[in-house]
Write a protein that holds these residues in place. Structure first.
Motif, PDB file in Angstrom:
ATOM      1  N   SER A 151      25.942  11.110 -11.335  1.00 43.32           N
ATOM      2  CA  SER A 151      26.484  10.125 -10.152  1.00 43.32           C
ATOM      3  C   SER A 151      25.376   9.164  -9.712  1.00 43.32           C
ATOM      4  N   ILE A 152      24.077   9.555  -9.884  1.00 38.81           N
ATOM      5  CA  ILE A 152      22.948   8.842  -9.281  1.00 38.81           C
ATOM      6  C   ILE A 152      22.210   7.971 -10.352  1.00 38.81           C
ATOM      7  N   LYS A 153      22.357   8.166 -11.559  1.00 40.14           N
ATOM      8  CA  LYS A 153      21.449   7.665 -12.588  1.00 40.14           C
ATOM      9  C   LYS A 153      21.400   6.005 -12.635  1.00 40.14           C
ATOM     10  N   ASP A 154      22.595   5.687 -12.449  1.00 40.83           N
ATOM     11  CA  ASP A 154      22.662   4.149 -12.328  1.00 40.83           C
ATOM     12  C   ASP A 154      21.829   3.448 -11.294  1.00 40.83           C
ATOM     13  N   ILE A 155      21.509   4.035 -10.229  1.00 43.14           N
ATOM     14  CA  ILE A 155      20.830   3.236  -8.991  1.00 43.14           C
ATOM     15  C   ILE A 155      19.163   3.966  -8.879  1.00 43.14           C
ATOM     16  N   ILE A 156      18.957   5.048  -9.783  1.00 39.53           N
ATOM     17  CA  ILE A 156      17.762   5.737  -9.717  1.00 39.53           C
ATOM     18  C   ILE A 156      16.649   4.800 -10.301  1.00 39.53           C
ATOM     19  N   SER A 157      15.467   4.614  -9.907  1.00 35.25           N
ATOM     20  CA  SER A 157      14.542   3.916 -10.412  1.00 35.25           C
ATOM     21  C   SER A 157      13.150   4.796 -10.734  1.00 35.25           C
ATOM     22  N   GLU A 158      12.480   4.492 -11.755  1.00 35.49           N
ATOM     23  CA  GLU A 158      11.285   5.071 -12.025  1.00 35.49           C
ATOM     24  C   GLU A 158      10.126   5.159 -11.223  1.00 35.49           C
ATOM     25  N   LYS A 159      10.177   4.135 -10.017  1.00 30.62           N
ATOM     26  CA  LYS A 159       9.218   4.415  -8.933  1.00 30.62           C
ATOM     27  C   LYS A 159       9.693   5.649  -8.102  1.00 30.62           C
TER      28      LYS A 159
END
Ligand SMILES: NC(=O)c1ccc[n+]([C@@H]2O[C@H](COP(=O)([O-])OP(=O)(O)OC[C@H]3O[C@@H](n4cnc5c(N)ncnc54)[C@H](OP(=O)(O)O)[C@@H]3O)[C@@H](O)[C@H]2O)c1
Length: 271
Positions: free
Chosen positions: A84-92
């Protein structure tokens, strides 16, 4: 190091709340910089009222703009929450997961990005700042990430870092589950005192403080427990009779087996 960091805790249950409490009480992170989520709205409201932090039931909304995301949900919820969060999570963003039997690789793969993940195994005495946490870095972790995790868990107890993730199953079985084994020992020694006539409250206090003192002796002196045991055991004295009964009851084997069996269970769940 964490002063200006924004932290989101997904799953403010027993352990999530313990970490939240530790961060706030120790002024590690400003209240306004911490948010937490739960599954049920009522629970989210309770947490908001108790700690004055922003609470959510929508993880996606909560994690946006956060520097550190702590995953404190049950392992079986992990896949659903991560997708549910993978689309908005960032590598930062840094992910810290306290879920048992859930590898850093599993989390990295679910998120389908080169996300920094630290796996942590704390235990319940963290609630009174006497926790024991073991950290293990994932593939995309640098020294800064590790330091931030050390700061968070250092606020609620001792911290160790290991680099062989396969050992996290043993850690789970030893220090993660360990408080439960210890409560059985406390319960049983107390009952021993009770059986021989001590009032329950007194017997329990003597037991708990004795375990605490003995544990501190081991931590502070760094001595082998067998040598410390020798200091209590006098020739033809009282202690040796007690020790003989413990050996006869198979206490050593029982405790060794408890850790081995629980390790196997953790490995089984991980698979
Ligand atoms: N307990 C221990 O001794 C211990 C020790 C080390 C590590 N751990 C690990 O810590 C994790 C949490 O364990 P716990 O004992 O704290 O469990 P817990 O008390 O059941 O807490 C889990 C929390 O997750 C929330 N939750 C469920 N689904 C969610 C979702 N989709 N989004 C946001 N929040 C959600 C629940 O909310 P509601 O309350 O609203 O249902 C609950 O507050 C587990 O992975 C466990 O392996 C536990």
């Amino acid at each position: 190091m964490l002063t200006n960091k924004k932290v989101a805790i997904i799953g403010v249950g027993k352990m999530g709340e313990t970490l939240l409490n530790g961060m706030i009480k120790n002024n590690l992170v400003k209240k306004e910089n911490i948010a937490g989520s739960t599954a049920q709205e009522e629970h989210a409201k309770e947490i908001n009222k108790k700690y004055g932090i922003q609470t959510y039931i929508n993880n996606k909304e909560m994690i946006s703009g956060k520097d550190i995301i702590i995953l404190a949900i049950k392992p079986q919820m992990m896949k659903k929450v991560l997708s549910s969060i993978k689309d908005i999570i960032s590598e930062k963003q840094l992910i810290i997961s306290i879920a048992a039997a859930t590898s850093t690789q599993f989390i990295e793969e679910c998120l389908e990005k080169n996300i920094p993940v630290v796996r942590a195994m704390p235990n319940t005495p963290a609630l009174i700042n006497e926790g024991m946490t073991v950290l293990c870095p994932g593939k995309y972790i640098d020294e800064n990430h590790i330091q931030m995790a050390i700061d968070i868990f250092g606020a609620v107890g001792l911290v160790e870092v290991i680099h062989r993730e396969e050992l996290m199953d043993v850690v789970t079985a030893l220090s993660g589950s360990g408080p439960a084994y210890t409560y059985i020992i406390i319960e049983s020694l107390t009952e021993g005192g009770l059986r021989m006539g001590l009032p329950r409250e007194l017997a329990q206090k003597l037991t708990a403080q004795t375990l605490l003192g003995a544990a501190k002796m081991v931590l502070k002196t760094g001595m082998h427990p067998a040598l410390l045991k020798g200091d209590v055991t006098t020739p033809a004295g009282v202690t040796v009779d007690g020790l003989m009964e413990l050996e006869d009851g198979g206490i050593r084997v029982a405790l060794i087996k408890a850790v081995s069996r629980a390790t196997e269970k953790s490995r089984e769940i991980s698979r």
